[in-house]
Design an enzyme around this catalytic site. Structure first.
Site, PDB file in Angstrom:
ATOM      1  N   GLU A 304     -22.265  -9.047  17.963  1.00 51.19           N
ATOM      2  CA  GLU A 304     -22.173  -8.482  16.617  1.00 51.19           C
ATOM      3  C   GLU A 304     -20.917  -8.950  15.883  1.00 51.19           C
ATOM      4  O   GLU A 304     -20.178  -8.151  15.308  1.00 51.19           O
ATOM      5  CB  GLU A 304     -22.221  -6.953  16.683  1.00 51.19           C
ATOM      6  CG  GLU A 304     -23.506  -6.437  17.291  1.00 51.19           C
ATOM      7  CD  GLU A 304     -23.702  -4.934  17.177  1.00 51.19           C
ATOM      8  OE1 GLU A 304     -22.715  -4.196  17.224  1.00 51.19           O
ATOM      9  OE2 GLU A 304     -24.866  -4.509  17.065  1.00 51.19           O
ATOM     10  N   LYS A 373     -25.582  -1.112  28.673  1.00 58.83           N
ATOM     11  CA  LYS A 373     -26.180   0.062  28.014  1.00 58.83           C
ATOM     12  C   LYS A 373     -27.429   0.510  28.768  1.00 58.83           C
ATOM     13  O   LYS A 373     -28.063  -0.295  29.451  1.00 58.83           O
ATOM     14  CB  LYS A 373     -26.538  -0.259  26.563  1.00 58.83           C
ATOM     15  CG  LYS A 373     -25.321  -0.361  25.650  1.00 58.83           C
ATOM     16  CD  LYS A 373     -25.714  -0.467  24.178  1.00 58.83           C
ATOM     17  CE  LYS A 373     -24.451  -0.574  23.316  1.00 58.83           C
ATOM     18  NZ  LYS A 373     -24.748  -0.647  21.869  1.00 58.83           N
ATOM     19  N   ASP A 378     -30.566  -0.616  21.989  1.00 58.42           N
ATOM     20  CA  ASP A 378     -29.367   0.058  21.499  1.00 58.42           C
ATOM     21  C   ASP A 378     -29.544   1.567  21.396  1.00 58.42           C
ATOM     22  O   ASP A 378     -29.724   2.081  20.298  1.00 58.42           O
ATOM     23  CB  ASP A 378     -29.002  -0.508  20.111  1.00 58.42           C
ATOM     24  CG  ASP A 378     -27.601  -0.104  19.685  1.00 58.42           C
ATOM     25  OD1 ASP A 378     -26.831   0.326  20.544  1.00 58.42           O
ATOM     26  OD2 ASP A 378     -27.294  -0.229  18.482  1.00 58.42           O
ATOM     27  N   GLU A 406     -26.077   8.537  17.526  1.00 61.15           N
ATOM     28  CA  GLU A 406     -26.281   7.604  16.413  1.00 61.15           C
ATOM     29  C   GLU A 406     -27.742   7.567  15.967  1.00 61.15           C
ATOM     30  O   GLU A 406     -28.032   7.529  14.773  1.00 61.15           O
ATOM     31  CB  GLU A 406     -25.818   6.213  16.864  1.00 61.15           C
ATOM     32  CG  GLU A 406     -26.073   5.113  15.864  1.00 61.15           C
ATOM     33  CD  GLU A 406     -25.550   3.754  16.334  1.00 61.15           C
ATOM     34  OE1 GLU A 406     -24.904   3.683  17.407  1.00 61.15           O
ATOM     35  OE2 GLU A 406     -25.793   2.764  15.627  1.00 61.15           O
TER      36      GLU A 406
HETATM   37  C1  GCV Z   1     -19.345  -0.276  18.172  1.00 63.02           C
HETATM   38  C2  GCV Z   1     -24.572  -0.511  17.823  1.00 63.02           C
HETATM   39  C3  GCV Z   1     -23.831   0.356  16.841  1.00 63.02           C
HETATM   40  C4  GCV Z   1     -22.475  -0.227  16.523  1.00 63.02           C
HETATM   41  C5  GCV Z   1     -21.710  -0.416  17.832  1.00 63.02           C
HETATM   42  C6  GCV Z   1     -22.529  -1.337  18.730  1.00 63.02           C
HETATM   43  C7  GCV Z   1     -21.881  -1.546  20.087  1.00 63.02           C
HETATM   44  O1  GCV Z   1     -24.944  -1.705  17.239  1.00 63.02           O
HETATM   45  O2  GCV Z   1     -24.588   0.504  15.682  1.00 63.02           O
HETATM   46  O3  GCV Z   1     -21.803   0.659  15.662  1.00 63.02           O
HETATM   47  O4  GCV Z   1     -20.434  -0.959  17.595  1.00 63.02           O
HETATM   48  O5  GCV Z   1     -23.788  -0.767  18.946  1.00 63.02           O
HETATM   49  O6  GCV Z   1     -22.281  -0.869  21.008  1.00 63.02           O
HETATM   50  O7  GCV Z   1     -20.994  -2.371  20.202  1.00 63.02           O
END
Ligand code: GCV
Length: 714
Positions: A304, A373, A378, A406
């Site tokens: 990202e 994860k 996600d 989230e």
């Molecule tokens: C900290 C998702 C979330 C992001 C987060 C990312 C990650 O994409 O929306 O806010 O960034 O995961 O776990 O690095």
């Protein structure tokens, strides 16, 4: 020093003042120590008339103060400290202080404990023993948990040791106080006023974490700023580490890969460049001078938009090992995240982490652990377990759960995460045949790893109730308890939490647990039934937006995930599609190859299914989808009614918050249902099943909703 002595003297004679009665605003979490019913109070007093403790370390002082506070709160009488072990005493002990302990502590490690009722020189005592003061502190919290929940205290024989070594919170807290994906207010770290001003909240934070066995905290966001590694910020982190240390909690930092370039003008951040390695070594040395027990680094690299070793054509292992070498002389570790996907990689996003990391198995240094994860996309309301679990036997893997919600209703939806944690931990990877659960991958027992870990993205903020809602506290609690023992059931943990948080009265615990246990499935139903995923609004991820299709990267768009078209719905991850199923062990891949043998809850995650194909119930996929949206909404209605019926048994403040939040949740569950049905019906063109209500608004109304100031959105 004098003040400490004075407090101890007061404590010895048993006149510690009770805190003034406070409104139930949630600040006390599950450590309320409310007055117990008379028989329960008598029972507690009868087993805790005095307290004898081993020495006077900061940790032992915390343990005895907690007992005095807890017993005082529950019974109205605060037990005195006594140097002599007396009849009906609580006897805290370590082998260092009492070499001839009447219990064996082998196998309990540094953090475990034994609690045993026994006779000592003719006196009945309750022994709480650990190999270290931290072990004793954990035992004290266990005993207080029993006392608070009204359990029998007269014949205790408990041994407990954590199954997982690193039990960490990950704070996605920015240095300016904003918490990425935080729904409980600003960060609790007041970086600006640290290191001088250390409000009492830091110790309260550590106390809450110690009470559930959490032993580490990563202070800053994985989307890290290099500034966290500058001298002033190291001093600030050290101030927090000093507060947390007596609670058995270590401090860790997220690091930005290009910190050497940003802070000291190095020409590159190539992990194989000796100048880069030397910079990190010097930085590690500097940190350890300030924080001798510093835990280590957490790294988000090449993900990202974050920089990383791949920018220099190096692997994740090259990067992790370079940092590991810098930390190794000090005993520190690197937690290297496997949450990677790239805009220039056209492959299924769900496959990319496995593709990158699986070939690196066995290449990581022994103080590196790869943080994965729970699922491959996600933190969705439901995801099948990440295929990396079980696929890297030569590498320690740690779990990353998201405690902050989230994608699960943020602060106002009651969606207890215990069942999600349990579902993932108990998933069978079949890595070494049946019984190779994810829990056994991360506790190290499956492949014989000694470095083991689990992380939870914290849901903690400066809100008075810490987590943005009373019920969100349960997710923090469940994370800690299941990190200690990943085989605990979500139901058992919910029972504990409800008893501690509200009342041990069955008339409270039973309905509260019923609400909690059904709540996550309800959210799955009204948000992402049948294995749908990532259909949330852009950026803030709040509310439905399955129609979004125009964003720059394909995998940013919900349409990428649900692939609904005139013929059907779902992501084909079989051989005829992305073949992500091949990343699982053969028995699982075989099962997932056909819709009929795929668990229905994951159906659309793995298959593109015709709208008129039949589900196990006999109904069509379209009808089944609509029924699930309705079922989710109905469950929230039931949760609301249950909560309303509890009014006489819950304090007004916490009752009102939950009642209001459930009203919001019900309204939003309807919104989720209606928006999703309006959109998918515009594609399938089929009528609604008999009895299903039409959405309240046309599709364009739902599309027009916008949330420019939604919290937590970076
Ligand atoms: C900290 C998702 C979330 C992001 C987060 C990312 C990650 O994409 O929306 O806010 O960034 O995961 O776990 O690095």
């Amino acid at each position: 020093m004098l003040a400490r002595l004075f407090c101890r003297m007061i404590a010895m004679i048993g006149i510690v003042a009770m805190p003034p009665a406070m409104a139930e605003d949630g600040y006390d979490l599950w450590l309320r120590y409310a007055p117990a019913q008379p028989t329960a109070a008598q029972q507690i007093s009868a087993h805790a008339r005095t307290i004898t403790a081993p020495g006077n370390s900061a940790t032992i002082q915390i343990a005895t103060a907690e007992l005095q506070r807890g017993i005082g709160g529950m019974t109205g009488t605060t037990p005195a400290l006594s140097d002599m072990i007396q009849q009906d005493a609580l006897w805290l002990a370590t082998p260092a202080a009492s070499p001839a302990l009447p219990v064996k502590l082998e196998g309990l490690g540094r953090e475990g404990y034994a609690i045993r009722t026994l006779m000592l020189d003719g006196k009945a005592v309750t022994l709480i023993a650990g190999n270290s003061d931290t072990g004793v502190l954990h035992g004290v919290f266990h005993w207080l948990r029993l006392a608070q929940s009204g359990a029998a205290l007269d014949r205790l024989d408990i041994r407990s040791t954590p199954r997982i070594g690193l039990r960490l919170l990950n704070h996605w807290d920015n240095l300016d106080g904003m918490v990425e994906r935080g729904y409980a207010g600003q960060s609790i770290w007041d970086w600006w006023r640290l290191p001088d001003y250390k409000g009492s909240r830091y110790a309260d934070y550590a106390r809450a974490n110690a009470s559930i066995g959490i032993n580490g905290t990563v202070l800053n966001n994985v989307n890290a700023k290099a500034t966290s590694l500058t001298a002033p910020y190291i001093v600030k982190a050290a101030a927090l580490a000093d507060i947390f240390r007596p609670y058995g909690i270590k401090v860790y930092l997220s690091v930005k890969w290009t910190a050497p370039m940003e802070l000291d003008g190095l020409k590159s951040a190539d992990p194989l460049d000796p100048a880069v390695a030397a910079w990190w070594k010097a930085k590690a040395d500097e940190i350890y001078r300030a924080i001798p027990d510093f835990g280590g680094f957490l790294v988000k690299a090449n993900s990202e938009g974050q920089p990383g070793p791949q920018d220099y054509k190096r692997t994740h292992a090259d990067g992790a090992n370079m940092l590991a070498a810098a930390l190794k002389p000090h005993g520190g570790i690197v937690m290297w995240r496997a949450f990677v996907y790239a805009h220039d990689n056209p492959d299924d996003r769900a496959k990319q982490a496995y593709t990158d990391f699986k070939p690196l198995d066995g290449q990581f240094a022994d103080n590196v652990i790869v943080q994965v994860k729970n699922g491959a996309i996600d933190f969705q309301p439901r995801e099948p377990f990440h295929p990396l679990f079980g696929a890297m036997p030569k590498t320690p893997l740690m779990m990353e759960f998201q405690i902050t919600k989230e994608y699960l209703g943020q602060s106002t939806h009651l969606t207890y995460l215990g069942p999600l944690f349990e579902e993932t931990l108990q998933s069978d990877t079949f890595a070494h045949g049946k019984g190779s659960t994810v829990a056994r991958v991360i506790d190290g027992s499956l492949d014989g790893h000694r470095l083991t870990g689990i992380a939870g993205v914290a849901n903690i903020g400066a809100d008075r109730d810490w987590s943005g809602s009373i019920f969100n506290q349960a997710d923090w609690y469940a994370f800690g308890r299941m990190a200690w023992n990943p085989d605990l059931t979500a139901d058992a943990v919910a029972r504990e939490w409800a008893a501690l948080t509200f009342s041990p009265d069955k008339a409270v615990v039973d309905p509260v647990v019923t609400m909690m246990m059904g709540s996550r499935e309800a959210a799955v139903d009204y948000m992402t039934p049948l294995g749908l995923a990532h259909v949330m609004g852009t950026g803030h991820h709040y509310g439905p937006a399955p129609w979004v299709s125009e964003l720059g990267r394909p995998e940013w768009n919900p349409v990428y995930y649900h692939k609904a078209d005139a013929s059907g719905i779902g992501f084909d991850r079989t051989k005829s599609g992305s073949n992500a199923i091949a990343q699982y062990a053969p028995p699982i891949a075989k099962r997932l190859a056909k819709p009929g043998t795929t668990p229905e809850r994951d159906l659309l995650w793995f298959h593109h299914i015709g709208w008129d194909d039949r589900l196990a119930s006999g109904e069509t996929v379209w009808d089944g989808l609509v029924h699930r949206y309705d079922r989710g909404v109905a469950t929230v209605g039931t949760m609301r009614a249950t909560w309303d019926s509890l009014r006489p048994l819950i304090d007004p403040e916490r009752f009102a918050q939950t009642q209001t939040f459930l009203t919001i949740q019900q309204r939003e569950a309807v919104w989720w249902r209606d928006a999703s049905i309006a959109y998918f019906q515009s594609i399938t063109k089929r009528p609604l099943p008999a009895g299903a209500a039409a959405p309240a608004h046309p599709l364009d109304w739902y599309k027009a909703q916008s949330f420019p100031y939604a919290p937590g959105n970076p």
